[in-house]
Design an enzyme around this catalytic site. Sequence first.
Site, PDB file in Angstrom:
ATOM      1  CB  SER A   1     -20.193 -36.562  40.178  1.00 25.52           C
ATOM      2  OG  SER A   1     -20.837 -37.587  40.902  1.00 25.52           O
TER       3      SER A   1
ATOM      4  CG  ASP B   1     -27.546 -34.031  42.002  1.00 26.34           C
ATOM      5  OD1 ASP B   1     -27.740 -35.187  41.566  1.00 26.34           O
ATOM      6  OD2 ASP B   1     -26.440 -33.636  42.400  1.00 26.34           O
TER       7      ASP B   1
ATOM      8  CG  HIS C   1     -25.376 -35.980  39.379  1.00 25.93           C
ATOM      9  ND1 HIS C   1     -24.995 -35.380  40.566  1.00 25.93           N
ATOM     10  CD2 HIS C   1     -24.358 -36.821  39.037  1.00 25.93           C
ATOM     11  CE1 HIS C   1     -23.803 -35.835  40.938  1.00 25.93           C
ATOM     12  NE2 HIS C   1     -23.397 -36.706  40.025  1.00 25.93           N
TER      13      HIS C   1
END
Length: 270
Positions: free
Chosen positions: A86, A180, A214
């Site tokens: 991320s 995601d 994610h």
Amino acid sequence: MEAFDLFCTLLRGITDIYGIGGGLLEYRASLLAGHGFATLALAYYSFEDLPKKFDTIDLDYFEEALCYMLQHTQIKGPGIGLLGISLGADICLSMASFLKNVSATVTINGSGFNGNKAMYYKENCIPPLGHDLRRVKVAFSGLLDIVDIRNDIVGGCENPCMIPIEKAQGPILFIVGQDDHNWRSEFCAQIASERLQAHGKEKPQIISYPGTGHYIEPPYFPMCPASLHKLLDKPVMWGGEPRAHSKAQVDAWKKILTFFTKHLGPSPKL
């Protein structure tokens, strides 16, 4: 004798960086250590004497961590690996682009763009892309879907908010989940590939997993379909279908270990 040999063995170094949640997470670094990597789990805010919040991202701090790794008597140089997820993935891309002695970089569901805070290194500044909260959608479950809140990428791979990854040292592995819901990671990885090739670099390796959200964690860690977003202070969905996501975590971990072994060197024989 075995303990003495272990102490004297030079290990390949990796810096491990997590995302917007802050604090210090060490479980992935511990697992990497079990495979012969000397791994530094690096916190950058909301931990001990670090700032509780961050208004900018200053790469000088991350350069200090890189230098610490390289100067350690048990780290095998000349470079180290970077692993991030991320926001941590985008920080790793920035480190690889601006700092020396980075041998290989793995990004898990990064974006390749500077998100909401300006990023600085010396006289260089990458402006934030920013977002528009009016694009937030509310799912049937009541969770927020933030996948489309980022501002449009005007100019594509030459957008000024994009990290200049063409300057990166060493190869880059992009691991992305097709489901995601933090941002469109697969699309962003394709733009990153376009930028690298537009600047005469080789096409990077992109591993894309269908039905995967994610938070691609190490194998057998529970899937995180939703949680409280640190900046929005509201529950958001991260995407992913349980079976596909779990299988992706197992496969991605193998790919990460193979990538670092190839580009940092084989595990020492103890």
